[in-house]
Design a protein around this motif. Structure first.
Motif, mmCIF file in Angstrom:
data_model
loop_
_atom_site.group_PDB
_atom_site.id
_atom_site.type_symbol
_atom_site.label_atom_id
_atom_site.label_comp_id
_atom_site.label_asym_id
_atom_site.label_seq_id
_atom_site.Cartn_x
_atom_site.Cartn_y
_atom_site.Cartn_z
ATOM 1 N N GLY A 89 -4.055 1.650 -11.317
ATOM 2 C CA GLY A 89 -4.215 2.681 -10.307
ATOM 3 C C GLY A 89 -5.547 2.603 -9.579
ATOM 4 O O GLY A 89 -6.484 1.918 -10.007
ATOM 5 N N HIS A 90 -5.625 3.360 -8.477
ATOM 6 C CA HIS A 90 -6.863 3.407 -7.703
ATOM 7 C C HIS A 90 -7.722 4.617 -8.060
ATOM 8 O O HIS A 90 -8.698 4.922 -7.377
ATOM 9 N N ASP A 91 -7.365 5.299 -9.166
ATOM 10 C CA ASP A 91 -7.999 6.578 -9.518
ATOM 11 C C ASP A 91 -8.945 6.467 -10.700
ATOM 12 O O ASP A 91 -8.924 7.287 -11.618
ATOM 13 N N HIS A 149 -2.886 0.537 -6.924
ATOM 14 C CA HIS A 149 -1.659 1.338 -6.975
ATOM 15 C C HIS A 149 -1.947 2.835 -7.000
ATOM 16 O O HIS A 149 -2.920 3.299 -7.616
ATOM 17 N N ASP A 150 -1.072 3.599 -6.353
ATOM 18 C CA ASP A 150 -1.113 5.049 -6.445
ATOM 19 C C ASP A 150 -0.566 5.463 -7.810
ATOM 20 O O ASP A 150 0.449 4.916 -8.257
ATOM 21 N N PRO A 151 -1.196 6.416 -8.501
ATOM 22 C CA PRO A 151 -0.702 6.832 -9.816
ATOM 23 C C PRO A 151 0.764 7.277 -9.800
ATOM 24 O O PRO A 151 1.501 7.002 -10.753
ATOM 25 N N GLN A 152 1.198 7.965 -8.742
ATOM 26 C CA GLN A 152 2.596 8.384 -8.654
ATOM 27 C C GLN A 152 3.529 7.193 -8.546
ATOM 28 O O GLN A 152 4.644 7.208 -9.071
ATOM 29 N N GLU A 153 3.072 6.147 -7.886
ATOM 30 C CA GLU A 153 3.854 4.917 -7.794
ATOM 31 C C GLU A 153 4.025 4.289 -9.173
ATOM 32 O O GLU A 153 5.103 3.758 -9.505
#
Length: 478
Positions: free
Chosen positions: A436-438, A367-371
């Motif tokens: 997330g992916h971060d 997941h994108d953090p903003q998502e």
């Protein structure tokens, strides 16, 4: 490893006969399952600044040995702060008592390694004392020039160089040279009679120049100041059950405390961990994978070999939500019928080793953090954590969020102060709903306490969302 052996030989065996030490070790451990002679030399320094002045400075050198004999579940341990035959002879007599009435077979030695995860150079020699003091004074002046609301600046530089050699009764010798440095900055600001503080630290197993370059220390000042200014605007934290988003990096300390300790081998062998007996079972949400990795170059928690001589490793603890393994030293691994994982660690020669974490990390998701933020109707976004407590047996934990924000309608809004995350370790990872992916590591400041021993560690994780977590605060949730 050859260079490390030569260096440690010079430190330990100029006046202390190695042949006699090895003979006494063999005599003490005859009939035991395992054990070692752990030799340590350590240099420590610390310089601290407060209110524009160097307030304290210290330098210390210590040297000593720890002798351990292992017979089944019994351990004999003796140590001394002097390297001489008489002290070792007395220690050998003391630990040999553990084998009385016991006939064991010597465990296989650790596998050798030539891997190096950090420089062997002593970081305390990178800069002179005068240069370090001048740098702290320059840091203070810079922080005060950044904002007129700055009222107080404190900063510290700490460093150590640890040289160890581990001798076994089978003749194996392992050596390691371990640098460790850290910079810590705290800034206090005041506005309209309200005072708040922010802090930032960074460090790792490398030389001082990596954290004391102008770019590095200015970045530390900026981050500490940013946190302090955010706190000036913070509202009372809400209380109640809500969705919580944890930021990447340092918030992994919650994972370390609430989950990591419960996955150490000794607690599980003795049945005192909340995770005892759950190997192979689902203990976390799908997608949750947690590893303990002591092999990352230069990280604070990394070790080329552990304090029993076993090379560090990347151990999968949880895979896609399922419990796959525990962190093991040699004794607990043998008694549990598994291989050691290179997690036998000790604070110093005065302490016996036990299973400890190195760098404990949750791996990235999709997941994108903003998502993740956009999915939260009303909740909390926790970026940094301060103190916390966890009960290993029950798994219950309480953590203070030192920087957190309200999330309303999928947007980060006001900063809040006084938020406490309250939960139950075995349940916490089942509440993870988005990953997330971060993935990010912490800045290199962690120290882990267990049974009165402290060792340097690292943590890491991506942004992640947890549903139904209890938040303690001073305002009622809407």
């Amino acid at each position: 490893m050859t260079d490390a052996l030569a260096t440690t030989d010079r430190l330990f065996f100029e006046e202390f006969d190695r042949g006699r030490a090895e003979w006494l070790l063999r005599e003490a451990l005859a009939g035991c399952d395992d054990g070692e002679l752990f030799l340590e030399y350590r240099e420590n320094e610390a310089i601290s600044l407060e209110d524009g002045r160097i307030r304290a400075a210290s330098f210390d050198v210590s040297r000593g040995f720890g002798l351990r004999a292992v017979a089944g579940e019994a351990v004999g341990y003796a140590h001394a702060g002097e390297l001489e035959e008489g002290a070792l002879r007395r220690a050998a007599t003391a630990v040999a008592a553990v084998r009385q009435g016991y006939a064991g077979s010597a465990a296989e030695p650790p596998r050798p390694t030539n891997r190096r995860l950090y420089s062997e150079a002593n970081p305390l020699h990178d800069l002179s004392f005068e240069e370090k003091c001048a740098l702290l004074l320059e840091l203070d002046a810079h922080a005060r020039s950044r904002d007129p609301r700055v009222r107080q600046v404190t900063a510290s530089i700490t460093g150590e160089w640890q040289a160890v050699q581990i001798l076994r009764a089978d003749g194996m010798r392992v050596a390691d040279l371990r640098p460790l440095v850290r910079l810590q900055v705290q800034v206090v600001v005041e506005q309209d009679g309200r005072r708040e503080s922010g802090s930032f630290g960074t460090g790792g197993r490398f030389g001082y120049r990596q954290i004391l370059s102008r770019q590095a220390w200015q970045a530390a000042v900026e981050e500490a100041l940013r946190q302090a200014l955010v706190c000036l605007e913070a509202l009372p934290a809400p209380a109640g059950e809500m969705e919580v988003v944890l930021g990447p990096g340092w918030p992994g300390i919650l994972l370390h405390e609430a989950i990591g300790h419960g996955l150490e081998g000794d607690f599980n062998r003795k049945g005192t961990s909340a995770f005892a007996g759950l190997l192979g079972q689902r203990i976390a949400a799908p997608g949750v994978t947690v590893v303990d990795d002591g092999t990352i170059e230069g990280r604070r928690g990394s070790i080329t070999v552990d304090d029993e001589g076993t090379p560090s490793s990347r151990t999968v603890l949880i895979e896609d939500g399922y419990l796959r393994g525990f962190l093991q030293d040699r004794q607990n691994a043998r008694l549990m019928g598994v291989a050691p994982t290179g997690n036998g660690r000790r604070q110093s020669y005065a302490h016996a080793p036990m299973p400890r974490m190195t760098n404990t990390i949750m791996l990235a998701g999709a997941h994108d953090p903003q998502e993740i933020i956009a999915s939260v109707k009303r909740g909390l976004y926790a970026v940094h954590f301060g103190g916390g407590q966890v009960d290993i047996t029950s798994g219950k934990f309480v953590f203070q969020a030192s920087e957190a924000y309200l999330v309303e309608g999928g947007r980060i809004t006001a900063p809040v102060k006084g938020a406490m995350l309250i939960g139950h370790g075995p349940d916490a990872l089942t509440k993870v709903s988005m990953i997330g992916h971060d993935s990010r590591m912490d800045p290199g400041i962690g120290t882990c306490g267990k049974n009165g021993q402290g060792v340097p560690v690292g943590v890491g994780q991506p942004t992640l969302k947890m549903t139904g977590l209890t938040v303690g605060g001073t305002a009622l949730a809407a």
